[in-house]
Design a protein around this motif. Structure first.
Motif, PDB file in Angstrom:
ATOM      1  N   ALA A 123      30.421 -82.990 -50.300  1.00 32.00           N
ATOM      2  CA  ALA A 123      29.205 -83.783 -50.377  1.00 32.00           C
ATOM      3  C   ALA A 123      28.944 -84.211 -51.814  1.00 32.00           C
ATOM      4  O   ALA A 123      28.554 -85.345 -52.082  1.00 32.00           O
ATOM      5  N   ARG A 124      29.204 -83.290 -52.738  1.00 34.61           N
ATOM      6  CA  ARG A 124      28.951 -83.620 -54.138  1.00 34.61           C
ATOM      7  C   ARG A 124      29.915 -84.705 -54.626  1.00 34.61           C
ATOM      8  O   ARG A 124      29.510 -85.643 -55.322  1.00 34.61           O
ATOM      9  N   ALA A 125      31.168 -84.578 -54.224  1.00 33.59           N
ATOM     10  CA  ALA A 125      32.143 -85.587 -54.617  1.00 33.59           C
ATOM     11  C   ALA A 125      31.754 -86.949 -54.052  1.00 33.59           C
ATOM     12  O   ALA A 125      31.845 -87.977 -54.736  1.00 33.59           O
ATOM     13  N   GLU A 126      31.289 -86.936 -52.800  1.00 34.88           N
ATOM     14  CA  GLU A 126      30.878 -88.185 -52.162  1.00 34.88           C
ATOM     15  C   GLU A 126      29.643 -88.766 -52.872  1.00 34.88           C
ATOM     16  O   GLU A 126      29.525 -89.982 -53.043  1.00 34.88           O
ATOM     17  N   ALA A 127      28.728 -87.872 -53.296  1.00 35.01           N
ATOM     18  CA  ALA A 127      27.528 -88.318 -53.990  1.00 35.01           C
ATOM     19  C   ALA A 127      27.887 -89.000 -55.303  1.00 35.01           C
ATOM     20  O   ALA A 127      27.306 -90.027 -55.661  1.00 35.01           O
ATOM     21  N   LEU A 130      29.126 -92.371 -54.509  1.00 30.48           N
ATOM     22  CA  LEU A 130      28.029 -93.267 -54.138  1.00 30.48           C
ATOM     23  C   LEU A 130      27.266 -93.762 -55.360  1.00 30.48           C
ATOM     24  O   LEU A 130      26.964 -94.950 -55.470  1.00 30.48           O
ATOM     25  N   LEU A 131      26.967 -92.856 -56.271  1.00 30.29           N
ATOM     26  CA  LEU A 131      26.233 -93.250 -57.476  1.00 30.29           C
ATOM     27  C   LEU A 131      27.039 -94.271 -58.264  1.00 30.29           C
ATOM     28  O   LEU A 131      26.493 -95.220 -58.823  1.00 30.29           O
ATOM     29  N   ILE A 160      18.917 -96.760 -52.829  1.00 30.61           N
ATOM     30  CA  ILE A 160      19.874 -97.524 -52.036  1.00 30.61           C
ATOM     31  C   ILE A 160      21.108 -96.680 -51.764  1.00 30.61           C
ATOM     32  O   ILE A 160      21.662 -96.705 -50.661  1.00 30.61           O
ATOM     33  N   ALA A 161      21.521 -95.889 -52.753  1.00 31.34           N
ATOM     34  CA  ALA A 161      22.659 -94.991 -52.542  1.00 31.34           C
ATOM     35  C   ALA A 161      22.361 -94.009 -51.419  1.00 31.34           C
ATOM     36  O   ALA A 161      23.203 -93.744 -50.554  1.00 31.34           O
ATOM     37  N   ILE A 162      21.120 -93.477 -51.414  1.00 31.91           N
ATOM     38  CA  ILE A 162      20.742 -92.533 -50.362  1.00 31.91           C
ATOM     39  C   ILE A 162      20.742 -93.235 -49.007  1.00 31.91           C
ATOM     40  O   ILE A 162      21.227 -92.713 -48.006  1.00 31.91           O
ATOM     41  N   ALA A 163      20.199 -94.459 -48.981  1.00 33.39           N
ATOM     42  CA  ALA A 163      20.140 -95.209 -47.730  1.00 33.39           C
ATOM     43  C   ALA A 163      21.540 -95.520 -47.215  1.00 33.39           C
ATOM     44  O   ALA A 163      21.807 -95.464 -46.014  1.00 33.39           O
TER      45      ALA A 163
END
Lengths: 322, 323, 300
Positions: A123-127, A130-131, A160-163
């Protein structure tokens, strides 16, 4: 094409007033639809009704279907799973939609772990990815920052990244750039453009700014006093509006090029608040073309062009439009 | 006739640090003039210092340095009664129609307060207030209503009536139409134009909205990080912007009918925080044309042959041409 | 432009203050009772001479038992007599006059002073604010009761001195509250507008700031009466308050405490009155606060 979102005859009543009366809307996969209107038009309430975000004091009528399922019938568990995974929302004020006490990374990974079932590290890598996608430099480190450490535009990028985190089928953006400076607004719109195009995400953009709407959307819906008064492809409506209200909206914005009139064309009065009498056109009081019929009979949406519909007894003809 | 002459106006705000007290420069040596009957539009994004200019002019916040002359009188040194008397020359219309009127007074009394300040006796105030209401397009019967009973546009008309009450020569409009609905905004802009033509008022019109400025302003000043980066006639600035920031600003504005899905963001990033230490040009970190000199040397505001001024080492060079 | 909140409707005809007050009282039983109690109390104090069957200072031979002890309720004295053979009911009624008058006067003075200090400090700012607020801090850090006792032992106990001493102590809280409200009010656009119009400081404070502070002032003044009555009672109980023989509730409690075991009514009568009055003022204050605070959730 299949419809992602179908709204039929949506009505929203608050204890004293009716905010939305009979709005219908259909959004196809990957399509961008804009809802434009002034204060009190019911545009934001419509968006919130679709997300089921209205307070319990609101009475919602009509039908909302998302990919064929009845949204108004969702139980809380289904609602929670649906939000974030299939549908996401971007709000006007990024500061109020981010929790100021949680690190940005925590807020980003939350949805990824819940909706996409990723592990902590994944999840962190994906975050981080995304950022980076939303144009935040040094993403690895900024994940550990709190929202206040970001500027207004950066916060909206985070939102927007969260969305976009779970690649939802539909993003609803309610005045996402209204609080931002115009150069930053341009960047945020570009970003929304890019992301929705890449994943073929359908978007409903809500704004008071016809410029923002028309630079982003395939189709637009013009709302006035809780009703849709004109709908159709953006280019058709901007080039030749059929409803006098749409015309007035377009005329009220001074152009950046060409000749300027000494006075701006205006309609008198201001948008109505609260209850509008039924049994007449809500715009009749302000309309320069209003006739007796407009005050005794409410117009319904009817075709006024090959692809456009408008709720007006006397739609502007080609000649009167220019 | 020049009514407003601002020279090297500098505004600082104290910032309370934990140990040492520092100051934040919100406006950095800004100069401009406004002629009677003309409008200077002051444009800029949030934090550019445009509202601080208004507050310093109105002496709501005292400037740190520089001179402001209105109707040939130095304003920055006025004190007490002299300052109060001077205020009749220059009035202000505020941004938020929901906050700029005293909610506990009727709108008529709100306007009458300005008449009281000007020393007009109470009996004469009623008739004068009704007159003012009619001038700004409100029925005289509205004087007895309270602000919350009026719409945003109507309240802004009351604000304008209040500002006109003392017969000013200069009107400072700080984002005066930004909070209004588009269809109402046009009405207020027309009203302001009519009033100017009738009275020969000079306007300082502050707005972040370039299309509004194109309509209302005769001259436009573009502010960035507390400095004016471009200043010229409205026609010149909109048709031939000389500063890269102005070009970016104009390119970023979405216009109905301008087409979809074109790249709008010409410049990257955002304005640095107001307390950032600046050397050289404030726009350099975001500027596509920036070179070494931009980062070290502050560009002066220089006029071209037509009197169109810009503060840029690479003025007139466009983004397409090689830097 | 900011997007409108969901509740977009502009209230067209807000109910008038009085009607709203009466409406909210219907749903708030404690407040309703409190108001009734306060009204009754005020009437009792005003009409004390008519209600009391005996003068408060008159000692009665028949008011004492054979062994010199006070007699209990009944026997011509509805609430019994005190050790001097005086009618307790009469003293209670006249005591209400003294306690309420001192409470209201002292707190009224404190309110006026607190508002003046808070308003001036908040509006003018600068060194005026610094001096006034440091003064407030200093007064606030006094041990209140000790300070009162010390002051009165210097000036000598009298009703006037009790009022002055309580007022000198109690203005600080209100001054701080008012100042912080003024600090945010003065940034509101309509106050800035009043300044740019060229109105005098005095007029801005009176017409553009003060009316917005009235709800706060009313609430804290009401709550403050309760505290002032308590302080008066404490001072009288300690023997530095209202001088004998004038009756006040605190002083009656003080006198009754020695006879608690043989004549408990001497303690109970003024004690209950004190508790009920303070409670009523506090509850009424809470109700006023909710009524006058537009951000408080509306009760339906």
């Amino acid at each position: 094409m299949t419809a992602i979102l179908e709204v039929d005859d949506l009505t929203v009543d608050f204890s004293r007033t009716t905010a939305v009366r009979g709005v219908s809307l259909r959004v196809e996969a990957g399509e961008r639809v804009g809802i434009v209107g002034e204060s009190g038009s019911g545009k934001s309430v419509t968006a919130q009704a679709v997300m089921r975000l209205l307070p319990p004091t609101a009475t919602v009528g009509g039908r909302i279907r998302f990919a064929g399922q009845d949204v108004l019938g969702f139980d809380p568990a289904r609602l929670a799973a649906w939000r974030g995974a299939d549908i996401a929302m971007v709000f006007q004020d990024p500061m109020s939609s981010l929790n100021p006490l949680l690190r940005v990374g925590t807020q980003l990974t939350e949805g990824l772990r819940r909706h996409r079932g990723l592990g902590k590290a994944a999840a962190r890598a994906e975050a981080v990815r995304l950022l980076r996608t939303v144009g935040i430099d040094d993403a690895e480190r900024r994940l550990d920052d709190y929202p206040h450490a970001f500027s207004g535009g950066m916060r909206q990028r985070v939102c927007i990244a969260i969305a976009a985190a779970c690649t939802p089928k539909l993003i609803i953006a309610d005045e996402p750039t209204t609080a931002l400076d115009v150069t930053v607004q341009a960047q945020v719109l570009d970003l929304l453009d890019e992301l929705t195009e890449r994943h073929d995400t359908a978007t409903v953009l809500v704004s008071h700014d016809l410029g923002v709407i028309s630079s982003f959307c395939d189709r637009i819906m013009v709302m006035y006093a809780g009703q849709v008064v004109e709908a159709g492809p953006t280019d058709d409506i901007v080039a030749a509006p059929a409803h006098p209200y749409t015309r007035a909206l377009l005329d009220s914005i001074p152009r950046l090029d060409g000749d300027l009139p000494r006075r701006l064309p205006t309609v008198p009065g201001s948008p109505p608040f609260g209850n509008v009498p039924t049994g007449s056109c809500a715009f009749a009081d302000r309309c320069p073309h209003a006739q007796d019929r407009c005050r005794t009979e409410a117009p319904t949406m009817a075709p006024v062009g090959p692809n456009t519909t408008a709720a007006c007894h006397f739609p502007l003809t080609e000649g009167a439009r220019t | 006739m020049t009514v407003v002459e601002v020279h090297d106006l500098t505004v600082r705000y104290p910032r309370r640090g934990t140990l040492r007290r520092t100051q934040l420069t919100a406006v950095d040596a800004v100069s401009f003039t406004i002629e009677a009957g003309r409008t200077l539009g002051l444009a800029g994004e949030s934090g550019s210092g445009k509202s601080s200019v208004a507050r310093a002019l109105m002496r709501v916040h005292d400037p740190a340095a520089g001179s402001v002359r209105v109707a040939d009188r130095e304003v920055t040194t006025l004190r007490g009664g002299a300052l109060r008397k001077f205020r009749a020359h220059m009035q202000m219309v505020f941004q938020d129609p929901y906050d700029s009127l005293n909610p506990r007074l009727t709108v008529g009394d709100n306007v009458a307060e300005a008449l009281t300040a000007a020393g007009i006796p109470r009996p004469a105030q009623v008739a004068r207030t009704r007159e003012l209401f009619e001038r700004v397009g409100l029925p005289a019967a509205f004087t007895g209503r309270y602000p919350h009973q009026l719409s945003g546009g109507q309240r802004q008309r009351v604000s304008i009536a209040r500002a006109l009450a003392v017969g000013p020569q200069v009107l400072v409009c700080d984002e005066a139409v930004s909070a209004l609905d588009v269809s109402v905004r046009a009405q207020i802009l027309n009203l302001l134009k009519d009033l100017q033509e009738a009275d020969g008022l000079a306007y300082l019109f502050i707005s972040h909205d370039m299309s509004t400025l194109r309509f209302i302003a005769d001259d436009v000043a573009i502010m960035y990080q507390g400095r004016i980066v471009e200043l010229g006639t409205s026609a010149e600035v909109f048709a031939n912007p000389r500063h890269p920031y102005t070009r970016a600003l104009l390119a970023a504005i979405p216009q109905p009918g301008a087409g979809r899905r074109h790249r709008r963001g010409v410049v990257r990033g955002e304005a640095p925080p107001a307390d950032a230490e600046l050397t050289g040009c404030a726009f350099a970190p975001r500027c596509p044309l920036a070179t070494e000199i931009c980062r070290t040397e502050r560009p002066p505001l220089e006029a071209d042959a037509a009197g169109h001024r810009a503060a840029c080492h690479h003025a007139d060079q466009t983004e397409g041409s090689p830097a | 432009m900011t997007a409108p909140p969901i509740a977009e409707a502009v209230p067209l005809a807000a109910p008038t203050g009085l009607r709203r007050a009466l409406g909210s009282l219907r749903h708030d039983l404690p407040a309703l009772i409190s108001i009734l109690v306060l009204v009754l109390l005020a009437l009792a104090a005003i009409f004390a001479p008519l209600l009391a069957s005996h003068p408060p200072l008159q000692t009665y031979q028949e008011g004492l038992a054979a062994n010199g002890a006070p007699i209990g309720p009944g026997h011509g004295f509805p609430l019994g007599t005190d050790p001097n053979g005086r009618d307790v009911l009469a003293r209670l009624l006249y005591g209400a006059r003294v306690s309420l008058t001192i409470g209201i006067l002292a707190n009224g003075l404190a309110t006026v002073f607190g508002v003046l200090v808070g308003l001036t400090a908040g509006y003018l700012g600068g060194w005026v604010e610094t001096i006034l607020m440091r003064l407030t801090d200093v007064v606030m850090s006094f041990p209140i009761l000790l300070f009162c006792i010390a002051l009165i032992s210097v000036t000598g106990p009298s009703e006037r001195n009790v009022v002055i001493v309580i007022a000198l102590i109690y203005w600080t809280t209100l001054a701080r509250i008012i100042r912080s409200q003024v600090l945010s009010l003065r940034e509101r656009e309509f106050v800035v507008a009043a300044r740019t119009m060229g109105l005098s400081h005095w007029r801005i404070m009176r017409k553009h700031l003060f009316p917005h502070l009235v709800p706060t002032i009313i609430v804290y003044a009401t709550l403050g009466v309760a505290s002032s009555i308590l302080i008066e009672a404490s001072l009288s109980f300690l023997g530095v308050g209202v001088p004998v023989p004038t009756p006040s509730w605190g002083q009656m409690i003080e006198q009754g405490k020695e006879y608690f075991q043989i004549a408990p009514w001497l303690l109970f009568a003024p004690g209950v009155c004190l508790i009920v009055t303070v409670l009523a003022f506090n509850l009424a204050g809470d109700w006023l606060r909710d009524l006058l605070d537009p951000t408080a959730p509306e009760r339906r």
